[in-house]
Design a protein around this motif. Structure first.
Motif, mmCIF file in Angstrom:
data_model
loop_
_atom_site.group_PDB
_atom_site.id
_atom_site.type_symbol
_atom_site.label_atom_id
_atom_site.label_comp_id
_atom_site.label_asym_id
_atom_site.label_seq_id
_atom_site.Cartn_x
_atom_site.Cartn_y
_atom_site.Cartn_z
ATOM 1 N N LEU A 137 104.815 60.156 -18.412
ATOM 2 C CA LEU A 137 105.424 61.197 -17.583
ATOM 3 C C LEU A 137 105.181 60.919 -16.103
ATOM 4 C CD1 LEU A 137 104.267 64.356 -19.589
ATOM 5 C CD2 LEU A 137 106.455 63.136 -19.777
ATOM 6 N N PRO A 138 106.133 61.261 -15.240
ATOM 7 C CA PRO A 138 105.965 61.040 -13.791
ATOM 8 C C PRO A 138 105.151 62.152 -13.144
ATOM 9 C CG PRO A 138 108.119 61.975 -14.201
ATOM 10 C CD PRO A 138 107.482 61.778 -15.559
ATOM 11 N N ILE A 139 103.886 62.262 -13.543
ATOM 12 C CA ILE A 139 103.084 63.395 -13.071
ATOM 13 C C ILE A 139 101.898 62.966 -12.222
ATOM 14 C CG2 ILE A 139 103.762 64.877 -14.991
ATOM 15 C CD1 ILE A 139 101.063 64.229 -16.318
ATOM 16 N N SER A 140 101.799 61.674 -11.904
ATOM 17 C CA SER A 140 100.717 61.198 -11.042
ATOM 18 C C SER A 140 101.220 60.043 -10.199
ATOM 19 C CB SER A 140 99.514 60.738 -11.875
ATOM 20 O OG SER A 140 99.824 59.546 -12.589
ATOM 21 N N GLN A 141 100.517 59.786 -9.135
ATOM 22 C CA GLN A 141 100.874 58.645 -8.284
ATOM 23 C C GLN A 141 100.787 57.350 -9.077
ATOM 24 O OE1 GLN A 141 99.771 58.459 -4.016
ATOM 25 N NE2 GLN A 141 98.518 56.701 -4.607
ATOM 26 N N HIS A 142 99.771 57.229 -9.924
ATOM 27 C CA HIS A 142 99.647 56.020 -10.741
ATOM 28 C C HIS A 142 100.861 55.855 -11.657
ATOM 29 C CE1 HIS A 142 95.847 55.366 -9.070
ATOM 30 N NE2 HIS A 142 95.047 55.536 -10.102
ATOM 31 N N ARG A 221 106.053 68.219 -11.882
ATOM 32 C CA ARG A 221 106.641 66.890 -11.704
ATOM 33 C C ARG A 221 107.282 66.810 -10.323
ATOM 34 N NH1 ARG A 221 109.378 64.725 -17.289
ATOM 35 N NH2 ARG A 221 108.169 65.972 -18.772
ATOM 36 N N PRO A 222 107.083 65.712 -9.610
ATOM 37 C CA PRO A 222 107.795 65.547 -8.344
ATOM 38 C C PRO A 222 109.306 65.492 -8.600
ATOM 39 C CG PRO A 222 106.022 63.947 -8.579
ATOM 40 C CD PRO A 222 106.195 64.582 -9.909
ATOM 41 N N SER A 223 110.071 65.738 -7.555
ATOM 42 C CA SER A 223 111.528 65.676 -7.692
ATOM 43 C C SER A 223 111.961 64.240 -7.990
ATOM 44 C CB SER A 223 112.195 66.143 -6.400
ATOM 45 O OG SER A 223 111.964 65.192 -5.368
ATOM 46 N N PRO A 224 113.139 64.052 -8.586
ATOM 47 C CA PRO A 224 113.637 62.700 -8.833
ATOM 48 C C PRO A 224 113.675 61.841 -7.566
ATOM 49 C CG PRO A 224 114.953 64.280 -10.045
ATOM 50 C CD PRO A 224 114.037 65.078 -9.168
ATOM 51 N N ALA A 225 114.018 62.456 -6.439
ATOM 52 C CA ALA A 225 114.085 61.701 -5.184
ATOM 53 C C ALA A 225 112.706 61.197 -4.777
ATOM 54 C CB ALA A 225 114.680 62.565 -4.076
ATOM 55 N N VAL A 226 111.690 62.025 -4.949
ATOM 56 C CA VAL A 226 110.328 61.615 -4.606
ATOM 57 C C VAL A 226 109.842 60.542 -5.580
ATOM 58 C CG1 VAL A 226 107.926 62.386 -4.524
ATOM 59 C CG2 VAL A 226 109.726 63.745 -3.438
#
Length: 262
Positions: A137-142, A221-226
């Motif tokens: 999942l896109p939930i961290s910088q890593h 979750r960050p936005s798709p753009a981010v």
């Protein structure tokens, strides 16, 4: 199978290999042995199982890999063995390899000639994320380091079937990270340092995900753009190529146990 005393004698004899191979091959052996020790240091091992393979410099046919039966903390430059893309030993060295190694590794090396190293793990967090239907999942910088850069391959049983090789290569495509569903993680690199860096940060991303989802917590979750922007930032970062992180890790090994160079 060798008993412990015979194995100890054989490994001691293998140290003479330094004078029998090219300087380029010996350097590759030291680098790969360092990677094994680092995987052990960061607790990403699974007893004597799993593999890290590296291409022999100047060769598209031969690869270095761990002999079956040694713990990662026991791997050194001289006891790595040389195999072909089918996992067959190039030399009669009194050691052998796990046949499961090159169903995965051989297929990738054969299909991706630009790849210099393939690293596979069965960690708790990595296998945990591999069991989750949504994957990473896109939930961290890593995790965003791998946004749009990770592939998935469905579990087909223990990797012993040569027919699976084609499907694995198809699913991997041009990606440098692969989540083997219900199984574990796999990363690729142009060299050993890059493959290790990808695995370290993919593992950390999985650890963060497991922690964030503990107790059925909701996550943001960050936005798709981010997500896209962050992934592009990571793609433009060449710090691993410059080697500062890898050199720092080698200093860590040299302080704790420099026998990986033997």
């Amino acid at each position: 199978m060798l008993n412990n005393e015979s194995l100890k004698q054989l490994l001691e004899q293998r140290k003479a290999l330094k004078h029998a191979v090219s300087p380029e091959e010996w350097a590759a052996r030291v680098e790969l042995a360092a990677c094994y020790r680092l995987v052990a240091h960061f607790r990403m091992t699974d007893w004597i199982y799993n593999h890290i393979s590296a291409r022999v410099p100047g060769s598209h046919e031969h690869y270095l890999i761990n002999p079956f039966g040694l713990l990662y903390e026991e791997i050194s430059a001289s006891n790595l063995v040389k195999v072909d893309v089918h996992g067959r030993l190039v030399e009669d060295v009194g050691l052998d390899v796990n046949p499961a190694a090159f169903v995965i590794h051989g297929a990738i090396h054969a299909a991706r000639p630009e790849v210099g190293c393939v690293l596979h793990t069965h960690t708790l967090a990595g296998s945990g994320v591999a069991a989750q239907s949504d994957g990473l999942l896109p939930i961290s910088q890593h995790a965003l380091m791998f946004h749009g850069r990770v592939a998935y391959h469905d579990f087909e049983g223990i990797a012993l079937d040569d027919e699976e090789r084609q499907r694995l290569v198809r699913d991997l495509s041009d990606k440098d990270a692969l989540i083997l569903r219900n199984h574990g993680l796999l990363t690729l690199g142009r060299g050993v340092p890059e493959a290790f860096a990808f695995m370290y940060f993919l593992e950390r991303a999985c650890q963060i995900q497991i922690a964030a989802l503990a107790g059925n917590a909701s996550v943001t979750r960050p936005s798709p753009a981010v997500c896209d922007r962050t992934a592009a930032q990571f793609a433009g970062d060449d710090s691993s190529v410059q080697g500062r992180d890898w050199q720092a890790l080698l200093r860590l090994l040299d302080r704790t146990d420099p026998s990986y160079k033997d």
